[in-house]
Design an enzyme around this catalytic site. Sequence first.
Site, PDB file in Angstrom:
ATOM      1  N   LYS A  27      46.092  40.340  38.708  1.00 16.54           N
ATOM      2  CA  LYS A  27      46.569  41.529  37.988  1.00 16.54           C
ATOM      3  C   LYS A  27      45.528  41.864  36.934  1.00 16.54           C
ATOM      4  O   LYS A  27      45.617  41.411  35.795  1.00 16.54           O
ATOM      5  CB  LYS A  27      47.924  41.301  37.311  1.00 16.54           C
ATOM      6  N   HIS A  43      47.057  37.771  44.339  1.00 22.80           N
ATOM      7  CA  HIS A  43      48.000  37.717  43.228  1.00 22.80           C
ATOM      8  C   HIS A  43      47.377  38.113  41.893  1.00 22.80           C
ATOM      9  O   HIS A  43      48.014  37.991  40.843  1.00 22.80           O
ATOM     10  CB  HIS A  43      48.588  36.297  43.129  1.00 22.80           C
ATOM     11  N   ASP A  57      35.328  51.398  33.428  1.00 19.68           N
ATOM     12  CA  ASP A  57      33.911  51.737  33.235  1.00 19.68           C
ATOM     13  C   ASP A  57      32.998  50.523  33.313  1.00 19.68           C
ATOM     14  O   ASP A  57      31.902  50.527  32.725  1.00 19.68           O
ATOM     15  CB  ASP A  57      33.711  52.455  31.894  1.00 19.68           C
TER      16      ASP A  57
END
Length: 233
Positions: free
Chosen positions: A167, A165, A172
């Site tokens: 996000k 779940h 870089d």
Amino acid sequence: MVLVVNTVANMSQQISFKELIKLFGLGAVALVLGVECFDWLVRRLRFRGPLKEVLFFPSPQTCVEHLYMPNRSYPCTCPLPHGRETSFSRLLGHLLSACSSLDLCVFSFSQMELSRAVLHLHQQGVTVRVVTDRDYMTITGSQIGTLRRAGICVRHEMSTAVHMHHKFAIVDGRKLITGSLNWTLTAVQSNKENLIITEEPMLVGPYRKEFEKLWDANDPANHEHRATNGQLN
């Protein structure tokens, strides 16, 4: 005549000495001002610190073509508003700033403009890795299949008992993008969501470790699917 010459010479020496003193004085003032300016600059930079930015959604639709072709010599003719910065354009700008790597850990990924940005980076030679949820990678509109067909390495949560779940994205290895925002059209244009973008090493570091942990844990090579009593383990 000799007296006049000596007098003029003495006056010339006095003037030169006064000018020299004046130059030394101006130099000292310039040095003090330079030191003060340098100190101010150092304090300003120290106060500012690493990048810290907060974005809120929903975000209105605007043209983002300039983010892909900043040096284009002709105007974009799309019907969307131009020249307006939004939370979504800021998000795209941070993603497209990637030069070497982009690590994505996203629960649901169906927003096509974000998919376009990831594909663009892949085409530019940026190393892209994606970890996503097992169930949501195949829902209608998911862009995961598109990324895979383009040659981007994608791994999904192997366990059927939990959802991946997270996000977040790491640009870089030093810029973190994280928050409540799912990478979906509804989240970007309709939901009340948030994102934090930071380059603070103490915050980026744990997310990098979490990504590597998930990347290794969900490596298909580490999972042997064997049938036991008619079930797959």
